[in-house]
Design an enzyme around this catalytic site. Structure first.
Site, PDB file in Angstrom:
ATOM      1  N   LYS A  43      46.268  38.703  80.759  1.00 33.66           N
ATOM      2  CA  LYS A  43      46.642  39.128  79.128  1.00 33.66           C
ATOM      3  C   LYS A  43      46.863  37.856  78.373  1.00 33.66           C
ATOM      4  O   LYS A  43      46.562  36.890  78.851  1.00 33.66           O
ATOM      5  CB  LYS A  43      48.236  39.949  79.160  1.00 33.66           C
TER       6      LYS A  43
HETATM    7  C1  LIG Z   1      48.950  49.067  78.036  1.00 32.20           C
HETATM    8  C2  LIG Z   1      49.186  48.996  79.610  1.00 32.20           C
HETATM    9  N1  LIG Z   1      50.852  48.913  79.515  1.00 32.20           N
HETATM   10  C3  LIG Z   1      51.520  48.760  80.818  1.00 32.20           C
HETATM   11  C4  LIG Z   1      50.696  47.653  81.906  1.00 32.20           C
HETATM   12  C5  LIG Z   1      51.204  47.556  82.514  1.00 32.20           C
HETATM   13  O1  LIG Z   1      51.985  46.538  82.465  1.00 32.20           O
HETATM   14  P1  LIG Z   1      51.843  45.216  84.031  1.00 32.20           P
HETATM   15  O2  LIG Z   1      51.026  44.761  84.796  1.00 32.20           O
HETATM   16  O3  LIG Z   1      52.780  43.853  83.560  1.00 32.20           O
HETATM   17  O4  LIG Z   1      53.028  46.134  84.625  1.00 32.20           O
HETATM   18  C6  LIG Z   1      48.905  47.755  80.967  1.00 32.20           C
HETATM   19  C7  LIG Z   1      48.924  46.629  82.744  1.00 32.20           C
HETATM   20  O5  LIG Z   1      47.413  46.120  82.440  1.00 32.20           O
HETATM   21  C8  LIG Z   1      48.565  47.980  80.764  1.00 32.20           C
HETATM   22  O6  LIG Z   1      47.149  47.438  80.365  1.00 32.20           O
END
Ligand SMILES: Cc1ncc(COP(=O)(O)O)c(C=O)c1O
Length: 410
Positions: free
Chosen positions: A202
């Protein structure tokens, strides 16, 4: 770039020379000495878990996006779960979301015992279509959960208007969209709750981590309590007040982000703006270079929006190419591009099909897009040579697979 005479023979999968020797990832963190020193400082301090850096990161983050509150979590997934809890989603409730996302978006609804209901996407941005949201609203709908796909904000105004006329809570999944702007406002200051992720691919990273922003004091209190086992105070507050007593008032989880992660987050946040500028520059270069590339459909940017370009997803126009997405994907990988596909629509995963009865064909825009999508590498640490490699590899592969009709017309 070498001139393609022998068409497919020049491709690396057919024995030709690769554009680059090492695989370039589609996303990558950038950590400098300032980041490393910030983490070392915390490791030498008294607090390595929930200490002063947590509040400092949350305050800096809220100030950046323009929200009153920011509550950190140990991942974007934990942050989504917290938001679903704070919205009081529970058994019997429905939350409308997009199939064009990572499964965590819809899973947070299931964690709360509620039902995720998908609504198809707009064919240009691949963000949830407000008309489709409207079509799926029932007496059980409590939440709308749009995703800012690839970093392009969803049609937030239409979604918020719908939510306000039906009494719904909007949880915006902005895991792709830190720093994006929508009609002059930063994402994070618009919806009832907005969720971010600090996974290494990210815009900024804390290793693993997430955040929910909101202007609502009650929601912020619920989020803080939920990430700390459902307990109404944290250990540092009790130490400061000299109290030992605490009460667990809801079933929460341990979703706390550490001081180690927050120190990294504070340091990374300072570099967010130049990082966003770089991503926007790379997106501009790609869009200019691929404008006339046969078979390549560029991502759309709607007026009034400044995307954060977490991803740069192109679509392949099958009518102009002699190969399908899988073949072109493999050819690009062989050239050294760590291309990816975002996303397999969530309702097509076996869990959703088998447990919730979703079927192929229910969301045609998301499903059609899925068959055409390829994510090209984009991250702020890309060097000029990396960008040129992407341009060369995409042009080489699409030229080799250009349809006969198009080639003859040339
Ligand atoms: C659109 C979206 N929502 C939620 C998440 C979940 O985030 P995390 O990996 O920090 O748990 C991601 C992770 O890639 C994502 O791309």
């Amino acid at each position: 770039m070498e001139v393609i005479q022998n068409k497919e023979e020049s491709l690396t999968i057919c024995g030709g020379r690769a554009v680059r020797k090492t695989l370039m990832p589609y996303g990558h963190q950038q950590i400098d000495d300032e980041d490393i020193n910030a983490v070392i400082e915390v490791l030498r301090s008294d607090w390595i878990t929930t200490g002063p850096k947590v509040a400092e990161f949350e305050e800096a983050f809220a100030a950046y996006v323009g929200s009153k509150y920011a509550v950190s979590f140990s991942s974007g997934t934990g942050a989504l779960h917290g938001a679903a809890f704070a919205a009081e989603l529970g058994p019997g409730d429905e939350a409308i979301t997009t199939p064009m996302t990572f499964c965590a978006t819809a899973n947070c609804v299931l964690y709360q015992g509620a039902k995720p209901v998908f609504a198809d996407v707009c064919p240009d941005t691949l963000n949830i279509d407000p008309d489709e949201v409207k079509r799926h609203i029932t007496q059980y709908t409590k939440v709308v959960l749009p995703v800012d796909y690839a970093g392009h904000p969803a049609d937030l105004q239409s979604i918020l208007e719908l939510a306000s006329s039906h009494g719904l809570v909007v949880i915006e999944d902005a895991c792709h969209a830190l720093g994006a702007e929508y009609r002059g406002r930063r994402v994070g200051s618009i919806s009832h709750m907005t969720v971010f992720s600090f996974h290494p691919v990210k815009h900024i990273t804390t290793g693993e981590g997430g955040m929910v922003t909101t202007d609502d004091a009650k929601l912020a209190r619920q989020l803080r309590m939920f990430r700390n086992h459902g307990i109404d105070s944290d250990a540092r507050e009790r130490q400061a007040n000299g109290h030992w007593s605490y009460e667990m008032i809801a079933l929460g989880y341990n979703y706390r982000l550490t001081d180690i992660g927050c120190a990294l987050g504070i340091s990374q946040l300072r570099k967010l703006e130049p990082n966003l500028d770089r991503r926007r520059e790379i997106a501009r270069l790609y869009s200019a270079a691929f404008q006339e590339t046969p078979g390549v459909v560029l991502p759309t940017v709607r007026p009034g929006v400044n995307p954060a370009w977490h991803l740069y997803p192109i679509r392949l126009d099958r009518s102009k190419l002699r190969a399908d997405r899988s073949e072109i994907f493999s050819a690009l990988r062989a050239e050294g591009l760590g291309v990816n596909v975002h996303y397999i629509p969530v309702h097509l995963h076996p869990y959703y099909r088998e447990r919730l009865g979703y079927r192929v064909g229910e969301y045609p825009f998301a499903e059609n897009a899925y068959r055409q999508l390829v994510t090209l590498p984009i991250f702020h640490g890309m060097k000029q040579q990396d960008i040129e490699d992407v341009l060369d590899a995409v042009k080489k592969v699409t030229a080799c697979y250009e349809s006969e009709t198009l080639a003859n017309e040339r």
